[in-house]
Design a protein around this motif. Structure first.
Motif, PDB file in Angstrom:
ATOM      1  N   ASP A   1       6.967  -2.077   2.913  1.00 39.63           N
ATOM      2  CA  ASP A   1       6.733  -1.537   1.322  1.00 39.63           C
ATOM      3  C   ASP A   1       6.872   0.011   1.549  1.00 39.63           C
ATOM      4  O   ASP A   1       7.298   0.619   0.683  1.00 39.63           O
ATOM      5  CB  ASP A   1       5.391  -2.277   0.790  1.00 39.63           C
ATOM      6  CG  ASP A   1       5.458  -3.440   0.711  1.00 39.63           C
ATOM      7  OD1 ASP A   1       6.426  -4.143   0.483  1.00 39.63           O
ATOM      8  OD2 ASP A   1       4.335  -4.171   0.485  1.00 39.63           O
ATOM      9  N   GLU A   2       6.163   0.381   2.684  1.00 38.29           N
ATOM     10  CA  GLU A   2       5.911   1.938   2.607  1.00 38.29           C
ATOM     11  C   GLU A   2       7.426   2.600   2.902  1.00 38.29           C
ATOM     12  O   GLU A   2       7.540   3.608   2.480  1.00 38.29           O
ATOM     13  CB  GLU A   2       5.149   2.039   3.920  1.00 38.29           C
ATOM     14  CG  GLU A   2       3.375   2.346   3.583  1.00 38.29           C
ATOM     15  CD  GLU A   2       2.702   2.361   4.918  1.00 38.29           C
ATOM     16  OE1 GLU A   2       1.462   1.973   5.057  1.00 38.29           O
ATOM     17  OE2 GLU A   2       3.355   2.699   6.047  1.00 38.29           O
ATOM     18  N   VAL A   3       8.465   1.882   3.861  1.00 37.35           N
ATOM     19  CA  VAL A   3       9.390   2.651   4.178  1.00 37.35           C
ATOM     20  C   VAL A   3      10.271   2.546   3.045  1.00 37.35           C
ATOM     21  O   VAL A   3      10.968   3.448   2.385  1.00 37.35           O
ATOM     22  CB  VAL A   3      10.201   1.874   5.465  1.00 37.35           C
ATOM     23  CG1 VAL A   3      11.471   2.236   5.533  1.00 37.35           C
ATOM     24  CG2 VAL A   3       9.221   1.848   6.663  1.00 37.35           C
ATOM     25  N   GLN A   4      10.324   1.434   2.223  1.00 31.15           N
ATOM     26  CA  GLN A   4      11.299   1.071   1.288  1.00 31.15           C
ATOM     27  C   GLN A   4      10.987   2.260  -0.072  1.00 31.15           C
ATOM     28  O   GLN A   4      11.572   2.677  -0.613  1.00 31.15           O
ATOM     29  CB  GLN A   4      11.167  -0.151   0.753  1.00 31.15           C
ATOM     30  CG  GLN A   4      12.067  -1.192   1.584  1.00 31.15           C
ATOM     31  CD  GLN A   4      12.162  -2.429   1.286  1.00 31.15           C
ATOM     32  OE1 GLN A   4      11.461  -3.130   0.459  1.00 31.15           O
ATOM     33  NE2 GLN A   4      13.125  -3.314   1.859  1.00 31.15           N
ATOM     34  N   GLU A   5       9.572   2.224  -0.126  1.00 31.52           N
ATOM     35  CA  GLU A   5       8.980   3.307  -1.125  1.00 31.52           C
ATOM     36  C   GLU A   5       9.323   4.809  -0.921  1.00 31.52           C
ATOM     37  O   GLU A   5      10.129   5.381  -1.549  1.00 31.52           O
ATOM     38  CB  GLU A   5       7.528   3.281  -1.200  1.00 31.52           C
ATOM     39  CG  GLU A   5       6.957   3.504  -2.464  1.00 31.52           C
ATOM     40  CD  GLU A   5       5.482   2.942  -2.767  1.00 31.52           C
ATOM     41  OE1 GLU A   5       4.737   3.884  -2.247  1.00 31.52           O
ATOM     42  OE2 GLU A   5       4.755   1.785  -2.641  1.00 31.52           O
ATOM     43  N   LYS A   6       9.473   5.104   0.534  1.00 30.73           N
ATOM     44  CA  LYS A   6       9.744   6.301   0.886  1.00 30.73           C
ATOM     45  C   LYS A   6      11.336   6.507   0.709  1.00 30.73           C
ATOM     46  O   LYS A   6      11.938   7.658   0.099  1.00 30.73           O
ATOM     47  CB  LYS A   6       9.545   6.666   2.358  1.00 30.73           C
ATOM     48  CG  LYS A   6       8.469   7.701   2.785  1.00 30.73           C
ATOM     49  CD  LYS A   6       8.149   7.868   4.036  1.00 30.73           C
ATOM     50  CE  LYS A   6       6.851   7.560   4.434  1.00 30.73           C
ATOM     51  NZ  LYS A   6       6.654   7.399   6.011  1.00 30.73           N
ATOM     52  N   GLU A   7      12.170   5.602   1.049  1.00 33.02           N
ATOM     53  CA  GLU A   7      13.435   5.577   0.758  1.00 33.02           C
ATOM     54  C   GLU A   7      13.833   5.864  -0.882  1.00 33.02           C
ATOM     55  O   GLU A   7      14.638   6.559  -0.962  1.00 33.02           O
ATOM     56  CB  GLU A   7      14.182   4.227   1.292  1.00 33.02           C
ATOM     57  CG  GLU A   7      14.721   4.631   2.852  1.00 33.02           C
ATOM     58  CD  GLU A   7      15.000   2.929   3.510  1.00 33.02           C
ATOM     59  OE1 GLU A   7      15.142   2.295   2.500  1.00 33.02           O
ATOM     60  OE2 GLU A   7      14.987   3.024   4.533  1.00 33.02           O
ATOM     61  N   GLN A   8      13.187   4.983  -1.533  1.00 31.30           N
ATOM     62  CA  GLN A   8      13.544   5.163  -3.030  1.00 31.30           C
ATOM     63  C   GLN A   8      13.128   6.482  -3.337  1.00 31.30           C
ATOM     64  O   GLN A   8      13.576   7.065  -4.247  1.00 31.30           O
ATOM     65  CB  GLN A   8      12.584   3.842  -3.819  1.00 31.30           C
ATOM     66  CG  GLN A   8      13.238   2.582  -3.851  1.00 31.30           C
ATOM     67  CD  GLN A   8      12.360   1.508  -4.424  1.00 31.30           C
ATOM     68  OE1 GLN A   8      11.128   1.994  -4.985  1.00 31.30           O
ATOM     69  NE2 GLN A   8      12.828   0.552  -4.547  1.00 31.30           N
ATOM     70  N   HIS A   9      12.212   7.055  -3.280  1.00 29.30           N
ATOM     71  CA  HIS A   9      11.495   8.177  -3.358  1.00 29.30           C
ATOM     72  C   HIS A   9      12.697   9.520  -2.877  1.00 29.30           C
ATOM     73  O   HIS A   9      12.981  10.316  -3.861  1.00 29.30           O
ATOM     74  CB  HIS A   9      10.109   8.420  -2.697  1.00 29.30           C
ATOM     75  CG  HIS A   9       9.589   9.819  -3.192  1.00 29.30           C
ATOM     76  ND1 HIS A   9       8.857   9.986  -4.320  1.00 29.30           N
ATOM     77  CD2 HIS A   9       9.341  11.089  -2.429  1.00 29.30           C
ATOM     78  CE1 HIS A   9       8.670  11.278  -4.466  1.00 29.30           C
ATOM     79  NE2 HIS A   9       8.705  12.090  -3.376  1.00 29.30           N
ATOM     80  N   SER A  10      13.098   9.393  -1.470  1.00 33.37           N
ATOM     81  CA  SER A  10      13.978  10.394  -1.368  1.00 33.37           C
ATOM     82  C   SER A  10      15.261   9.981  -2.098  1.00 33.37           C
ATOM     83  O   SER A  10      15.935  11.053  -2.293  1.00 33.37           O
ATOM     84  CB  SER A  10      14.187  10.044   0.300  1.00 33.37           C
ATOM     85  OG  SER A  10      14.653   8.871   0.601  1.00 33.37           O
ATOM     86  N   GLY A  11      15.551   8.739  -2.375  1.00 35.71           N
ATOM     87  CA  GLY A  11      16.818   8.561  -3.151  1.00 35.71           C
ATOM     88  C   GLY A  11      16.762   9.048  -4.360  1.00 35.71           C
ATOM     89  O   GLY A  11      17.704   9.608  -5.136  1.00 35.71           O
ATOM     90  N   ARG A  12      15.577   8.902  -5.058  1.00 36.52           N
ATOM     91  CA  ARG A  12      15.436   9.591  -6.396  1.00 36.52           C
ATOM     92  C   ARG A  12      15.348  11.170  -6.429  1.00 36.52           C
ATOM     93  O   ARG A  12      15.941  11.664  -7.502  1.00 36.52           O
ATOM     94  CB  ARG A  12      14.073   9.113  -7.084  1.00 36.52           C
ATOM     95  CG  ARG A  12      14.090   7.917  -7.735  1.00 36.52           C
ATOM     96  CD  ARG A  12      12.877   7.909  -8.749  1.00 36.52           C
ATOM     97  NE  ARG A  12      11.698   7.931  -8.388  1.00 36.52           N
ATOM     98  CZ  ARG A  12      10.998   6.859  -7.822  1.00 36.52           C
ATOM     99  NH1 ARG A  12      11.523   5.727  -7.760  1.00 36.52           N
ATOM    100  NH2 ARG A  12       9.761   7.057  -7.264  1.00 36.52           N
ATOM    101  N   THR A  13      14.780  11.957  -5.411  1.00 37.38           N
ATOM    102  CA  THR A  13      14.568  12.980  -5.291  1.00 37.38           C
ATOM    103  C   THR A  13      15.972  13.918  -4.813  1.00 37.38           C
ATOM    104  O   THR A  13      16.104  14.945  -5.222  1.00 37.38           O
ATOM    105  CB  THR A  13      13.584  13.725  -4.601  1.00 37.38           C
ATOM    106  OG1 THR A  13      13.667  13.111  -3.185  1.00 37.38           O
ATOM    107  CG2 THR A  13      12.128  13.122  -5.377  1.00 37.38           C
ATOM    108  N   ALA A  14      16.651  12.937  -3.984  1.00 40.97           N
ATOM    109  CA  ALA A  14      18.135  13.741  -3.469  1.00 40.97           C
ATOM    110  C   ALA A  14      18.719  14.314  -4.488  1.00 40.97           C
ATOM    111  O   ALA A  14      19.209  15.734  -4.482  1.00 40.97           O
ATOM    112  CB  ALA A  14      18.578  12.749  -2.564  1.00 40.97           C
ATOM    113  N   PRO A  15      19.296  13.779  -5.606  1.00 42.11           N
ATOM    114  CA  PRO A  15      20.263  14.360  -6.437  1.00 42.11           C
ATOM    115  C   PRO A  15      19.653  15.674  -6.942  1.00 42.11           C
ATOM    116  O   PRO A  15      20.364  16.346  -7.326  1.00 42.11           O
ATOM    117  CB  PRO A  15      20.229  13.347  -7.556  1.00 42.11           C
ATOM    118  CG  PRO A  15      19.890  11.987  -6.923  1.00 42.11           C
ATOM    119  CD  PRO A  15      18.840  12.597  -6.047  1.00 42.11           C
ATOM    120  N   ALA A  16      18.174  15.727  -7.382  1.00 43.29           N
ATOM    121  CA  ALA A  16      17.735  16.794  -7.982  1.00 43.29           C
ATOM    122  C   ALA A  16      17.683  18.013  -7.063  1.00 43.29           C
ATOM    123  O   ALA A  16      17.621  19.415  -7.659  1.00 43.29           O
ATOM    124  CB  ALA A  16      16.341  16.502  -8.296  1.00 43.29           C
TER     125      ALA A  16
END
Ligand code: HEM
Length: 345
Positions: free
Chosen positions: A329-344
């Motif tokens: 859960d932690e790893v996937q959350e981090k990945e999603q988080h970095s996925g969301r922030t990356a384009p910005a």
């Protein structure tokens, strides 16, 4: 019966060493044309005896017999029982439980479990530990098991090379310990999930039970702290053996323990320091070897999908979800988080 023979043997050894010492002094005096009392220049007989007592304090010591009896007796015997007991339990566990499978089958998708540097740290510790264990066991048991099989000459070559390797590979082990300590200590601080994991025995004995865990579960935390604390203790006592007569580690430790109610001897001679260091070093390593045998079993043969964690560093997603759900859960959350922030960015 044994109680009587130890003091007798100790007495006989003491008398023999004393006699040899005396003969050596007399012979040296005769060679130089002096009588014993003159062997120390103008010294008196009392001076001579004092000199023998002080100078030979490490040779004439009954504790040597006690150490030898413990080393060749209980230490060696219990060591075999502890290790053989563990092998027996693991064999029994394998027979009853078989290889622990990935219950939901292979997902076919993987998740990174350990980075390259984490795997280097693990294999440096593990590889050096295995060599230290094998060469150390040879020092303790080789004369009983290997010597009769391969003969004196081959045994002496193997043991001398093994001892050399043991002395130097110890430094690789210490380096590995430092690496894994720095990389993993924060993940090995106990948390509330560990209690549930322990109460359910990690689901090891029952199919379909998967107590939640972060990066390391309670069982792995035990392995981690055994490795770190046992390894530190082995390093310190090993250092005393490598660089003899230079520390008062055991006298100091005993003095500390006495402050909390123990009554241990603190006026240890340098030779007694060595004897304690040797016994402690061997006892800790034997217990550690037994525990690590269980770790090696579960990290390879005992559990489907586990070895990949330290092999390629990538584990199957279903394996990860079953054994470390909170970490996934932690790893996937981090990945999603970095996925969301990356384009910005
Ligand atoms: C030689 C055979 C060995 C194998 C096949 C092996 C395998 C593994 C595997 C697969 C993991 C990762 C488990 C996971 O992903 O959750 C691991 C972790 C670890 N190993 Fe080993 N290992 C071996 C030897 C050793 C030795 C000798 C030591 C220490 C002296 C050691 C100490 C550790 C520690 C502290 C961890 C992290 C905590 C844990 O997972 O238990 N390993 N090992």
């Amino acid at each position: 019966m044994k109680r009587l023979t130890y003091p007798l043997r100790a007495g006989a050894a003491l008398a023999a060493v004393l006699l040899t010492q005396l003969m050596a002094v007399v012979a040296a005096a005769q060679q130089s044309g002096q009588v014993p009392g003159q062997a120390l220049g103008n010294a008196s007989d009392a001076d001579l005896w004092r000199a023998i007592r002080q100078g030979a304090g490490n040779l004439i010591q009954a504790e040597g017999s006690t150490w030898r009896a413990l080393h060749n007796g209980p230490l060696s015997t219990y060591g075999i029982w502890i290790m053989a007991g563990m092998v027996f339990l693991l064999a029994l566990f394998f027979l009853l439980r078989g290889r622990i499978k990935i219950e939901h089958g292979w997902a076919g998708r993987t998740i990174e479990r350990f980075s390259f540097i984490e795997r280097i740290g693990h294999w440096l510790t593990a590889g050096s530990f295995v060599i230290l264990a094998v060469t150390g066991l040879n020092i303790l048991y080789g004369k009983y098991f290997l010597l009769p099989v391969i003969g004196k000459e081959a045994f002496s070559v193997i043991t001398a090379a093994g001892k050399f390797a043991h002395n130097w590979i110890a430094f690789a082990f210490m380096a590995g310990l430092v690496m894994i300590f720095l990389m993993w200590v924060l993940h090995n601080i106990p948390n509330r999930h560990d209690i549930k994991w322990i109460l359910q025995a990690g689901g090891l004995f029952s199919k379909g039970v998967h107590p939640p865990a972060k990066k390391f579960n309670a069982g792995q935390k035990i392995v981690f702290w055994v490795t770190i604390l046992g390894g530190l203790s082995l390093s310190l006592s090993g250092w005393t053996l490598l660089d003899p007569f230079t520390t008062s580690m055991f006298a100091d430790t005993f003095a500390l323990l006495n402050k909390i109610g123990f009554a241990l001897p603190t006026d240890l001679t340098p030779m007694q320091e060595q004897q304690y260091a040797q016994l402690w070093h061997a006892a800790v390593s034997l217990v550690m070897i037994a525990i690590i045998l269980a770790h090696i079993y579960i990290g390879s043969l005992g559990m489907e999908g586990a070895f990949d964690a330290m092999g390629s560093g990538q584990v199957d997603l279903n394996w990860a979800k079953e054994h470390h759900s909170l970490w996934v859960d932690e790893v996937q959350e981090k990945e999603q988080h970095s996925g969301r922030t990356a384009p910005a960015e």
